[in-house]
Design an enzyme around this catalytic site. Structure first.
Site, short mmCIF file in Angstrom:
data_model
loop_
_atom_site.label_atom_id
_atom_site.label_comp_id
_atom_site.label_asym_id
_atom_site.label_seq_id
_atom_site.Cartn_x
_atom_site.Cartn_y
_atom_site.Cartn_z
CB SER A 140 4.45 7.38 3.61
OG SER A 140 5.04 7.67 2.36
CE1 TYR A 153 -0.39 8.96 1.90
CE2 TYR A 153 1.87 9.61 1.43
CZ TYR A 153 0.94 8.62 1.69
OH TYR A 153 1.32 7.30 1.74
N1 LIG Z 1 1.12 1.94 -1.93
C1 LIG Z 1 2.22 2.63 -1.67
O1 LIG Z 1 3.08 2.80 -2.56
C2 LIG Z 1 2.44 3.19 -0.30
C3 LIG Z 1 3.67 3.78 -0.01
C4 LIG Z 1 3.90 4.31 1.25
C5 LIG Z 1 2.90 4.23 2.22
N2 LIG Z 1 1.71 3.65 1.93
C6 LIG Z 1 0.70 3.60 2.97
O2 LIG Z 1 0.26 2.26 3.12
C7 LIG Z 1 -1.09 2.26 3.60
C8 LIG Z 1 -1.92 1.36 2.70
O3 LIG Z 1 -1.91 1.94 1.39
P1 LIG Z 1 -2.35 1.15 0.09
O4 LIG Z 1 -1.36 1.46 -0.95
O5 LIG Z 1 -2.70 -0.24 0.40
O6 LIG Z 1 -3.67 1.99 -0.27
P2 LIG Z 1 -5.02 1.57 -1.00
O7 LIG Z 1 -4.82 0.40 -1.89
O8 LIG Z 1 -5.57 2.80 -1.58
O9 LIG Z 1 -5.93 1.08 0.22
C9 LIG Z 1 -6.30 2.01 1.20
C10 LIG Z 1 -7.10 1.29 2.27
O10 LIG Z 1 -7.58 2.29 3.19
C11 LIG Z 1 -9.01 2.21 3.28
N3 LIG Z 1 -9.61 3.53 3.43
C12 LIG Z 1 -9.44 4.61 2.63
N4 LIG Z 1 -10.22 5.62 3.05
C13 LIG Z 1 -10.91 5.16 4.12
C14 LIG Z 1 -11.91 5.71 4.98
N5 LIG Z 1 -12.36 6.96 4.81
N6 LIG Z 1 -12.40 4.95 5.97
C15 LIG Z 1 -11.97 3.68 6.15
N7 LIG Z 1 -11.04 3.09 5.39
C16 LIG Z 1 -10.53 3.83 4.37
C17 LIG Z 1 -9.42 1.59 1.94
O11 LIG Z 1 -10.67 0.94 2.06
P3 LIG Z 1 -12.06 1.52 1.51
O12 LIG Z 1 -11.79 2.31 0.28
O13 LIG Z 1 -12.86 0.28 1.30
O14 LIG Z 1 -12.60 2.36 2.62
C18 LIG Z 1 -8.32 0.58 1.69
O15 LIG Z 1 -8.58 -0.61 2.42
C19 LIG Z 1 -1.53 3.72 3.58
O16 LIG Z 1 -1.45 4.27 4.88
C20 LIG Z 1 -0.54 4.39 2.66
O17 LIG Z 1 -0.39 5.76 2.94
C21 LIG Z 1 1.45 3.12 0.70
#
Ligand SMILES: NC(=O)c1ccc[n+]([C@@H]2O[C@H](COP(=O)([O-])OP(=O)(O)OC[C@H]3O[C@@H](n4cnc5c(N)ncnc54)[C@H](OP(=O)(O)O)[C@@H]3O)[C@@H](O)[C@H]2O)c1
Length: 265
Positions: A140, A153
């Site tokens: 990120s 984070y």
């Molecule tokens: N969205 C943004 O604006 C943004 C910006 C910068 C970086 N990112 C990064 O992009 C990546 C994806 O983020 P996202 O926005 O798609 O997040 P999200 O919608 O909250 O999805 C998170 C994913 O991680 C899984 N996860 C969470 N806790 C877990 C655990 N304990 N064990 C196994 N799986 C787990 C969740 O599945 P379950 O809940 O089913 O376990 C879900 O599939 C992350 O690394 C995030 O830091 C996102």
């Protein structure tokens, strides 16, 4: 690395950006093994991918269980043979003033975001070094410049960026390559979108497909690092490196801390 027929282990495949990454790699011909806790979420991803003619296997697992990852890797390799590509995408964030976090909250963020990707990579590397492989990690921009009220984070994402940086040098000349993706605020789906908070006006958002495209590009071109954000972020990050307090002023000007403060539950 070519993607056709490669076996990909993708974490965070039950929703959010992971769904876009899964679809993009499946469309490129990869066999996907998607990991997350939610079986319903994984099955929904599987249905979407199979609907488009792709292959997606589900593995329900809690990445907090670091000592269980060794068995998880055995389960994953039993599905379609050795893993060629690891995409560390799963991540969590918790917003709080630092002194108000519980020790468990800090541990969970570091486990899921940092320790699990490092441990999965450690377990998969010996085979990848023999056969070839690629590791992509979704970090990120919060790992490039600290984010107030989301500091565990930020620490986890900075750790991923520096771990990748060191590993890239260590892996030079081997059959394994490694990349890190640094997205800013993402629209339409995912953790920022789900918070229902407006992004800082000057920074805006990027589409989740842009992150998935960056993952695909990183694997194909062996990119070291890809920033996914509107506008010229690299010069601003460089200025923040030269002067952290000037970087703080930029972040204040953009309103990032105000947006983060709104996300404290
Ligand atoms: N969205 C943004 O604006 C943004 C910006 C910068 C970086 N990112 C990064 O992009 C990546 C994806 O983020 P996202 O926005 O798609 O997040 P999200 O919608 O909250 O999805 C998170 C994913 O991680 C899984 N996860 C969470 N806790 C877990 C655990 N304990 N064990 C196994 N799986 C787990 C969740 O599945 P379950 O809940 O089913 O376990 C879900 O599939 C992350 O690394 C995030 O830091 C996102």
């Amino acid at each position: 690395m070519e993607i056709q027929n490669k076996t990909v282990l993708l974490t965070g495949a039950s929703r959010g950006i992971g769904l876009y990454i899964a679809k993009t790699l499946a469309n490129a011909g990869a066999v996907l093994i998607g990991l997350a806790r939610s079986e319903d979420g994984l099955n929904a991803t599987k249905a979407e991918i199979e609907n488009e003619g792709g292959t997606f296997h589900t593995l329900s697992f809690d990445l907090n269980n670091i000592s269980g990852l060794s068995e998880l890797v055995e389960q994953a390799t039993a599905i379609n043979g050795e893993i060629d590509i690891l995409v560390n995408n799963a991540g969590i964030e918790r917003y709080s003033k630092y002194q108000n976090y519980s020790a468990d909250e800090v541990r969970d963020v570091l486990n899921v975001n940092l320790r699990a990707p490092l441990e999965l990579s450690r377990l998969l590397l010996p085979t990848m070094l023999e056969r070839g492989g690629h590791i992509v990690t979704v970090a990120s921009l919060a790992g490039k410049k600290g984010m107030a009220y989301n500091t565990p984070y930020s620490a986890s994402k900075a750790g991923l960026i520096m771990w990748t940086d060191g590993m890239r040098q260590e892996l030079r000349g081997t059959k394994v390559s490694i990349s890190v993706i640094c997205p800013g605020y993402i629209s339409d789906t995912g953790m920022f979108h789900d918070s229902h908070v407006d992004p800082p006006a000057l920074l805006g958002t990027s589409k989740p497909q842009a992150v998935a495209d960056a993952v695909l590009k990183a694997i194909k071109n062996n990119s070291a690092e890809i920033i996914v954000n509107n506008g010229p972020m690299k010069p601003l990050l460089a200025l923040g490196q030269i002067s952290p307090t000037f970087g703080d002023a930029l972040v204040r000007k953009f309103g990032v801390s105000e947006v983060s403060k709104k996300r404290i539950k």
